[in-house]
Write an enzyme that holds these catalytic residues in place. Structure first.
Site, PDB file in Angstrom:
ATOM      1  N   TYR A   1      20.254   5.945   1.653  1.00  0.00           N
ATOM      2  CA  TYR A   1      21.793   5.460   1.095  1.00  0.00           C
ATOM      3  C   TYR A   1      21.773   4.166   0.623  1.00  0.00           C
ATOM      4  CZ  TYR A   1      24.473   9.666   3.224  1.00  0.00           C
ATOM      5  OH  TYR A   1      24.884  10.865   3.364  1.00  0.00           O
TER       6      TYR A   1
ATOM      7  N   ARG B   1      26.801  16.734   4.157  1.00  0.00           N
ATOM      8  CA  ARG B   1      28.048  16.289   3.723  1.00  0.00           C
ATOM      9  C   ARG B   1      28.359  14.946   3.566  1.00  0.00           C
ATOM     10  NH1 ARG B   1      31.373  18.015   9.254  1.00  0.00           N
ATOM     11  NH2 ARG B   1      30.041  19.553   9.546  1.00  0.00           N
TER      12      ARG B   1
ATOM     13  N   ASP C   1      31.478  12.122   3.174  1.00  0.00           N
ATOM     14  CA  ASP C   1      32.884  12.058   3.413  1.00  0.00           C
ATOM     15  C   ASP C   1      33.861  11.663   2.226  1.00  0.00           C
ATOM     16  OD1 ASP C   1      32.516  12.003   6.141  1.00  0.00           O
ATOM     17  OD2 ASP C   1      32.520  10.159   6.590  1.00  0.00           O
TER      18      ASP C   1
ATOM     19  N   ARG D   1      28.394   3.826   7.372  1.00  0.00           N
ATOM     20  CA  ARG D   1      29.559   2.607   7.317  1.00  0.00           C
ATOM     21  C   ARG D   1      29.767   2.061   8.382  1.00  0.00           C
ATOM     22  NH1 ARG D   1      33.822   6.958   5.048  1.00  0.00           N
ATOM     23  NH2 ARG D   1      35.383   5.442   5.470  1.00  0.00           N
TER      24      ARG D   1
END
Length: 250
Positions: free
Chosen positions: A109, A49, A51, A194
């Protein structure tokens, strides 16, 4: 038959990947496109998933449907049907037990930081005007490879059973006024990247030290880690699967 679909999306307009009530998501839009074009109810299981507001340069999902005779034609029709911010690159058959989420062996990422006001990066990078010490940020990033438990970077009140992750790569590279953080691991916790970026940026601006990062990780306390940077600078860029998901072994 089970298939994998590879796709990408700009997450600005979506409330993340996963279906949610009263919010538009990438999964919802993609499932509607597949269901309409294949004239069958298609349910997608994503590789993970993302965000709200997070982007994906490479994402996968699996689904089951009768045989797709012309995959290239389906890809063309899907891309014509889908909005401009979602694109399908590939559809391929996999073994019946292949799973987009559980079979992924590693994910990568990137997080983009812009060091000057730039209208072309307003929606795709996080603007940080303060000078950054890239060397110290990389020293702090190197520490991540020495730990397994990253509870301190996990979003609170999540339903995860373990905070253990194997980070294989974590580094910062400066390209003119853009600073890019790349991180690869076997799995990620919610909001983990993050929170890591926010913590490392505090090292880069002198608000904390490399030694502080070690203490933060050992604390397992989210409140001791840095702030969570905005979603708009985060990109899922690569997901790796074993070759065996498409190959039958005797």
């Amino acid at each position: 038959m089970r298939y994998f679909v590879q796709f990408s999306y700009n997450g600005k307009a979506y409330h993340g990947w996963q279906n949610q009530p009263n919010a538009i998501t990438v999964q919802q839009v993609l499932e509607k496109a597949f269901t309409t074009l294949l004239r069958a109810d298609v349910s997608l299981m994503g590789a993970g998933r993302t965000d709200a507001g997070v982007h994906a340069k490479q994402m996968f999902a699996h689904f089951e449907v009768g045989e797709i005779v012309d995959r290239e034609d389906l890809i063309y029709k899907l891309n014509s049907f889908l909005p401009e911010d979602i694109a399908v690159q590939e559809i391929f058959e996999v073994l019946p037990e292949a799973h987009a989420r559980f079979d992924a062996s590693e994910r990568t990422y990137e997080y983009w930081v812009c060091q000057e006001k730039n209208p072309f990066y307003t929606d795709s990078a996080y603007y940080v005007k303060h000078p950054l010490d890239i060397s110290k940020m990389n020293q702090a990033a190197d520490l991540l490879l020495k730990f397994k438990d990253f509870e301190c970077f996990s979003k609170s009140n999540t339903d995860v059973h373990t905070y253990l992750c194997e980070i294989k790569e974590a580094s910062w590279v400066q390209k003119d006024k853009i600073v890019v953080f790349t991180i690869t691991a076997n799995r990620f916790l919610r909001n983990m990247v993050r929170a890591i970026v926010g913590t490392l940026l505090e090292v880069g601006t002198g608000k904390s030290t490399v030694a502080d990062v070690k203490s933060i990780i050992n604390s397992k306390d989210r409140s001791k880690a840095g702030y969570s940077v905005p979603a708009k600078g985060l990109y899922l860029t690569r997901i790796i699967y074993p070759d065996t998901i498409t190959t039958k072994h005797g």
